[in-house]
Design an enzyme around this catalytic site. Structure first.
Site, PDB file in Angstrom:
ATOM      1  N   GLY A   1       0.819  -1.206   0.000  1.00  0.00           N
ATOM      2  CA  GLY A   1       0.000   0.000   0.000  1.00  0.00           C
ATOM      3  C   GLY A   1       0.851   1.254   0.000  1.00  0.00           C
ATOM      4  O   GLY A   1       0.533   2.251   0.659  1.00  0.00           O
ATOM      5  N   ALA A   2       1.944   1.231  -0.767  1.00  0.00           N
ATOM      6  CA  ALA A   2       2.954   2.292  -0.686  1.00  0.00           C
ATOM      7  C   ALA A   2       2.704   3.470  -1.613  1.00  0.00           C
ATOM      8  O   ALA A   2       3.459   4.436  -1.579  1.00  0.00           O
ATOM      9  CB  ALA A   2       4.335   1.698  -0.992  1.00  0.00           C
ATOM     10  N   SER A   3       1.675   3.414  -2.434  1.00  0.00           N
ATOM     11  CA  SER A   3       1.503   4.473  -3.425  1.00  0.00           C
ATOM     12  C   SER A   3       0.835   5.726  -2.870  1.00  0.00           C
ATOM     13  O   SER A   3       0.880   6.783  -3.507  1.00  0.00           O
ATOM     14  CB  SER A   3       0.689   3.952  -4.612  1.00  0.00           C
ATOM     15  OG  SER A   3      -0.600   3.537  -4.194  1.00  0.00           O
TER      16      SER A   3
ATOM     17  N   VAL B   1      -2.200  -7.805  -3.045  1.00  0.00           N
ATOM     18  CA  VAL B   1      -1.692  -8.570  -1.905  1.00  0.00           C
ATOM     19  C   VAL B   1      -2.542  -9.802  -1.591  1.00  0.00           C
ATOM     20  O   VAL B   1      -2.089 -10.676  -0.842  1.00  0.00           O
ATOM     21  CB  VAL B   1      -1.573  -7.695  -0.639  1.00  0.00           C
ATOM     22  CG1 VAL B   1      -0.531  -6.615  -0.827  1.00  0.00           C
ATOM     23  CG2 VAL B   1      -2.918  -7.115  -0.225  1.00  0.00           C
TER      24      VAL B   1
ATOM     25  N   ASN C   1       0.770  -2.774   5.231  1.00  0.00           N
ATOM     26  CA  ASN C   1      -0.038  -1.567   5.344  1.00  0.00           C
ATOM     27  C   ASN C   1      -1.275  -1.601   4.452  1.00  0.00           C
ATOM     28  O   ASN C   1      -2.259  -0.930   4.728  1.00  0.00           O
ATOM     29  CB  ASN C   1       0.827  -0.349   4.994  1.00  0.00           C
ATOM     30  CG  ASN C   1       0.010   0.904   4.784  1.00  0.00           C
ATOM     31  OD1 ASN C   1      -0.550   1.464   5.723  1.00  0.00           O
ATOM     32  ND2 ASN C   1      -0.075   1.350   3.536  1.00  0.00           N
TER      33      ASN C   1
ATOM     34  N   SER D   1      -5.005  -0.914  14.222  1.00  0.00           N
ATOM     35  CA  SER D   1      -5.986   0.159  14.406  1.00  0.00           C
ATOM     36  C   SER D   1      -6.664  -0.023  15.748  1.00  0.00           C
ATOM     37  O   SER D   1      -6.828  -1.159  16.230  1.00  0.00           O
ATOM     38  CB  SER D   1      -7.039   0.118  13.294  1.00  0.00           C
ATOM     39  OG  SER D   1      -8.127   0.982  13.594  1.00  0.00           O
TER      40      SER D   1
ATOM     41  N   TYR E   1     -13.792  -3.814   8.697  1.00  0.00           N
ATOM     42  CA  TYR E   1     -12.488  -3.245   9.031  1.00  0.00           C
ATOM     43  C   TYR E   1     -12.073  -3.635  10.444  1.00  0.00           C
ATOM     44  O   TYR E   1     -10.917  -4.006  10.683  1.00  0.00           O
ATOM     45  CB  TYR E   1     -12.551  -1.727   8.889  1.00  0.00           C
ATOM     46  CG  TYR E   1     -11.229  -1.018   9.070  1.00  0.00           C
ATOM     47  CD1 TYR E   1     -10.279  -1.020   8.056  1.00  0.00           C
ATOM     48  CD2 TYR E   1     -10.930  -0.335  10.245  1.00  0.00           C
ATOM     49  CE1 TYR E   1      -9.061  -0.367   8.208  1.00  0.00           C
ATOM     50  CE2 TYR E   1      -9.723   0.324  10.411  1.00  0.00           C
ATOM     51  CZ  TYR E   1      -8.796   0.307   9.387  1.00  0.00           C
ATOM     52  OH  TYR E   1      -7.585   0.954   9.543  1.00  0.00           O
TER      53      TYR E   1
ATOM     54  N   ALA F   1     -11.153  -7.264  10.520  1.00  0.00           N
ATOM     55  CA  ALA F   1      -9.863  -7.442   9.847  1.00  0.00           C
ATOM     56  C   ALA F   1      -8.709  -7.035  10.742  1.00  0.00           C
ATOM     57  O   ALA F   1      -7.694  -7.740  10.846  1.00  0.00           O
ATOM     58  CB  ALA F   1      -9.836  -6.638   8.557  1.00  0.00           C
ATOM     59  N   LYS F   2      -8.840  -5.894  11.398  1.00  0.00           N
ATOM     60  CA  LYS F   2      -7.745  -5.412  12.235  1.00  0.00           C
ATOM     61  C   LYS F   2      -7.572  -6.264  13.493  1.00  0.00           C
ATOM     62  O   LYS F   2      -6.446  -6.447  13.976  1.00  0.00           O
ATOM     63  CB  LYS F   2      -7.962  -3.945  12.606  1.00  0.00           C
ATOM     64  CG  LYS F   2      -7.774  -2.989  11.432  1.00  0.00           C
ATOM     65  CD  LYS F   2      -6.391  -3.114  10.785  1.00  0.00           C
ATOM     66  CE  LYS F   2      -6.120  -2.025   9.773  1.00  0.00           C
ATOM     67  NZ  LYS F   2      -4.816  -2.189   9.105  1.00  0.00           N
TER      68      LYS F   2
END
Length: 268
Positions: free
Chosen positions: A13-15, A65, A91, A145, A158, A161-162
Site C-alpha cells: 500500500g505504498a503508493s 496482496v 499496510n 488500528s 475493518y 480485519a484489524k
C-alpha cells in the site's frame, strides 16, 4: 534522525497515504524501499518521487496482496533486485464501503475488506519471513488500528480485519521466539489520508496524527529499539518513544484478552 542506511524495506500500500509517508520517511533515513500496490502507474510515480527526494534507490512492484502468485512473484523480484527484506510493513487494506450494520453490508465487499488486511498480510509473511529466518534477522510491522481492539457497528469488516491482524502478529511473535525476527502491531492513529477523509465518522475531525509520528515509531522498530514490544500494540501520536524504550511490558500488556468479570471468574 536515525540512520538506517543499508536496510531494505518492503511496504504494501505504498503508493499513497500512510504507506507513501513511510516510504518517504524510511528512504530519508537511508532505507532502500520496495513499494507494493495494485495501481502500477501511481506506484511507479510515487516510488520515483521518493527516490528523487531522498537520493535512495526505490523499487515499484505492482501486485494485489490477496493474490498468492502475484505476491510470490513480487517478493521474488525484490529479492532479485535488492537482495533481501529487512523490514516488512503490511499496510495495504481496504475499508467498508458504507457505514451500515453488518447485515446491510454487501457480503462480497465485506469479505474483500477482511481479506485485504488478513490474507494480504499472511501471504506477504509467508513469502518474506523464511528469508528473514535464514538470516536470523528481520522485523514485521502490521499496521493496526484502535478498531481492532473494540468493535465498530458501522465498520464491522475493518474492525474484524484489524482484530484478525493483531492475532496474526501475536501468533508470529510466538512462532518467532529466539529467531532474531520480530513482529509488531503499530496503530497510526487517525492520519489525514484519502481513506480517512472518505469515512463519515471523521467528517468534522481535526486532531489528525501527523504522519511523522508513524514514521518515527516504525523507524525505532527498524533500528531495533523496541524489540521488547514484539507481539504487542503501540500507537503513534499517543505512545512516547522514550517511555517505550525504557519499558519491558509483561503478561498481557497491550494484547487482546478477555477481561474477567471478577476475582471469582473461572476464566480469570
Amino acid at each position: 534522525m536515525a540512520d538506517l542506511a543499508g536496510q531494505i524495506a518492503l511496504i504494501s500500500g505504498a503508493s499513497s497515504g500512510i504507506g507513501r509517508a513511510l516510504a518517504e520517511g524510511l528512504a530519508a533515513r537511508g532505507v532502500l524501499v520496495a513499494g507494493l500496490a495494485r495501481s502500477e502507474e501511481r506506484l511507479t510515480t510515487a516510488m520515483a518521487e521518493v527516490a528523487a527526494s531522498s537520493g535512495v534507490r526505490t523499487l515499484a512492484v505492482a501486485a494485489d496482496v490477496t493474490d498468492r502468485a502475484a505476491v510470490d512473484a513480487a517478493v521474488a523480484r525484490v529479492a532479485d533486485e535488492l537482495g533481501r527484506v529487512d523490514l516488512l510493513v503490511n499496510n495495504a487494506g481496504a475499508i467498508d464501503a458504507a457505514e451500515v450494520p453488518v447485515w446491510e453490508a454487501d457480503p462480497d465487499h465485506w469479505w474483500d475488506v477482511v481479506a485485504s488486511h488478513v490474507r494480504g498480510a499472511q501471504l506477504l509473511v509467508r513469502a518474506v519471513v523464511p528469508g528473514m529466518l535464514a538470516r536470523g534477522h528481520g522485523r514485521i510491522v502490521n499496521v493496526a488500528s484502535g478498531m481492532g481492539t473494540r468493535a465498530n457497528r458501522d465498520y464491522s469488516a475493518y474492525s474484524v480485519a484489524k482484530t484478525g491482524l493483531m492475532r496474526l502478529t501475536e501468533a508470529l511473535d510466538l512462532a518467532l521466539q529466539g529467531s532474531g525476527v520480530h513482529a509488531f502491531d503499530v496503530a497510526p492513529g487517525v492520519v489525514d489520508t484519502a481513506m480517512t477523509r472518505s469515512m463519515e465518522m471523521w467528517r468534522d475531525f481535526t486532531d489528525w496524527t501527523p504522519p511523522e509520528r508513524v514514521v518515527e515509531l516504525v523507524t525505532a522498530i527498524a533500528a531495533g529499539e523496541l524489540d521488547a514490544w514484539a507481539g504487542r500494540f503501540v500507537r503513534a501520536g499517543r505512545d512516547d518513544l522514550a517511555t517505550l524504550r525504557g519499558l519491558t511490558p509483561e503478561d498481557a500488556a497491550r494484547r487482546l484478552r478477555l477481561v474477567p468479570y471478577g476475582a471469582e471468574d473461572p476464566l480469570a
